[in-house]
Design a protein around this motif. Sequence first.
Motif, PDB file in Angstrom:
ATOM      1  N   ASP A   1       0.816  -1.209   0.000  1.00 59.92           N
ATOM      2  CA  ASP A   1       0.000   0.000   0.000  1.00 59.92           C
ATOM      3  C   ASP A   1       0.851   1.261   0.000  1.00 59.92           C
TER       4      ASP A   1
ATOM      5  N   ALA B   1       3.933   0.537  -2.682  1.00 63.11           N
ATOM      6  CA  ALA B   1       3.655  -0.507  -3.668  1.00 63.11           C
ATOM      7  C   ALA B   1       4.510  -0.339  -4.906  1.00 63.11           C
ATOM      8  N   PHE B   2       4.948   0.875  -5.169  1.00 62.00           N
ATOM      9  CA  PHE B   2       5.754   1.098  -6.360  1.00 62.00           C
ATOM     10  C   PHE B   2       7.113   0.415  -6.218  1.00 62.00           C
TER      11      PHE B   2
ATOM     12  N   LEU C   1       6.765  -3.148  -7.036  1.00 60.37           N
ATOM     13  CA  LEU C   1       6.765  -3.376  -8.488  1.00 60.37           C
ATOM     14  C   LEU C   1       8.194  -3.532  -9.000  1.00 60.37           C
TER      15      LEU C   1
ATOM     16  N   PHE D   1      -0.570  -7.157 -12.018  1.00 62.25           N
ATOM     17  CA  PHE D   1      -0.118  -6.181 -11.035  1.00 62.25           C
ATOM     18  C   PHE D   1      -0.196  -4.770 -11.620  1.00 62.25           C
TER      19      PHE D   1
ATOM     20  N   GLY E   1      -2.508  -1.534 -10.574  1.00 61.35           N
ATOM     21  CA  GLY E   1      -1.994  -0.176 -10.402  1.00 61.35           C
ATOM     22  C   GLY E   1      -2.834   0.844 -11.144  1.00 61.35           C
TER      23      GLY E   1
ATOM     24  N   LEU F   1      -0.895   2.921  -8.573  1.00 59.52           N
ATOM     25  CA  LEU F   1      -0.847   1.976  -7.452  1.00 59.52           C
ATOM     26  C   LEU F   1      -1.375   2.567  -6.150  1.00 59.52           C
TER      27      LEU F   1
ATOM     28  N   ASN G   1      -3.966   2.901  -3.253  1.00 61.22           N
ATOM     29  CA  ASN G   1      -4.882   1.878  -2.759  1.00 61.22           C
ATOM     30  C   ASN G   1      -5.813   2.438  -1.701  1.00 61.22           C
TER      31      ASN G   1
ATOM     32  N   SER H   1      -3.381  -8.003  -5.288  1.00 59.30           N
ATOM     33  CA  SER H   1      -1.968  -7.813  -5.633  1.00 59.30           C
ATOM     34  C   SER H   1      -1.107  -8.901  -5.002  1.00 59.30           C
TER      35      SER H   1
END
Lengths: 90, 114, 236, 111
Positions: free
Chosen positions: C62, C65-66, C69, C174, C178, C189, C191, C213
């Motif tokens: 959360d 989250a980047f 990735l 994923f 996003g 992304l 949330n 995710s």
Amino acid sequence: MQLTFLILIVLFCAAISFYRLLSGPHVLDRIAAINAIGIMLLTVLVILGSFYERALFIDVALVYGVLLFVDVLVMAKYFGSPDKTEEENQ
Amino acid sequence: MIIQDILAGFLMISGVIFFLTTAIALLRFPDFFSRMHAASKCLVGGGISIIFGLIIQEGISPLSLRLLLLIIFLLITTPVVGHALTRSAYQYGYLSEMVQDDMKDLKAGNDSND
Amino acid sequence: MKKINFDKVFSFILVSLLGLFILRVLYSVAGEEAARFTADHYINFGVEETSAINIVTAILFDYRAFDTLGEATVIFTAASVVALLLPRHEASMLKTEFTPVVQQSIAFVLPFLWIISIFLIAYGHLSPGGGFSGGVIISAISILIIFTYGYRYMTRRFNVKKLSLIEDIGALAFLTIGLAGIIAGGTFLANSQVGIYPGTPGELLSGGLMPLSNFAVAAKVGTGLSVIFLSLARED
Amino acid sequence: MVLVFPAIAVLISMGIYAVLTQKNMIRIIIGISIVESAIILLLGAIAYIPEGVAPILDQPYDTVVDPLPQALGLTAVVINASTTAIMLALVIKLYNRYQTLDIHEIRKLRG
């Protein structure tokens, strides 16, 4: 109190088994010692999870058991046949 | 309650004795096969006894359900690991002095098949 | 009389000095009481903001989250590089076969491992676990299949192309998750900032897009590690 | 808490010693893995607070350990696995080319 004593005794057993890990004459002796120490530490995790009354340590113990099983099985397969280069390097 | 405590304590003490047997067997026994003979049995016994004692102390709860799952998992996997380790030690040729070797014919048959 | 190896003695002295230096630095780091603004915010408001009980998963899927990735991209790159470096039929595994006892027991264990992995993935925001741990268990399943039933049995059911396809689907899922943050009016992304179905903390369906995710990352990690192992252990 | 730091220092030193002195490439990779495991242990030790509980808040707790280094540790595990896989693939390539795992032999064959 009694659970602390239990953990100490199990850790003492793991420490005795650690001697075989250090001075095993062969690789397979060391793998057997790793298996024994792994299961003892898994039991310590389970006792801690029951001591703190949190079920989440048991999940960690389950995953640890799975990875220990896969590890020891892979090592038993890999060291199952004599390899020339392995002995030359030692 | 008293019966529960006594039963749990008995199981835990027996599990600790199994673990001590494993450790002493790994320390003192002369060759690999006798070490595995003691260790593979006593590891299953010790782990399962201690976890079963914890279940009895805990009663019925989500935690004891997971402990039961762990017992089933240990009961399946640990003998398999012992079997595979001993088998690979035999195939490696890491042998001690044997009075009788029952698997010699079996091994020769396997080699001729390959 | 053995000859003294001066290389080893020199490196031992060097390494001991390095160890003492590391110890000194670590003790000086431990001494000072640093203010933990971000950690205090995560601990005090994490459950309320993201409605996930596991704060580590809340940070991973959360708040940051980047970064996750990028982390998943590292595994993707590693799998691609290993599959590219090792052409077909190069390395070989040692040829010792397990007995039918081990094969039958592992056939008995495999459904158990599937249940553990799916439990870990689905309860990732409520208990320790999440996409990465579940993915590791899935890759352990494929390692067990390769080791017990042989490389050919594994490739007959799942070859590298199929596994790579599942990995690509996981990555695309994923990215699509996003994009849902942008559609809802936030950043990529996003949330919980845009309030996508928070649910009540502690239930299975809560935490917005976090379970989805988790599943995407688990598909990616599991198949990525399987591809790495399948490329490293070719048996011929 | 205090006892963890010597273990971390010893592990990092052991890993770097293995990298410096060993000739077999597989052993060098094992040394690098030991250093990476020590760094994961360091992340766990830095996050710890006396009498803190694990950061899974199924009920309100007083003191909770820092969750941020633990999330960083998860990243470290993933990158550890990826780098180890790539190093092993490179070792397989080198073995196929030179038929040896000794790193000095490979240096001699270069000229």
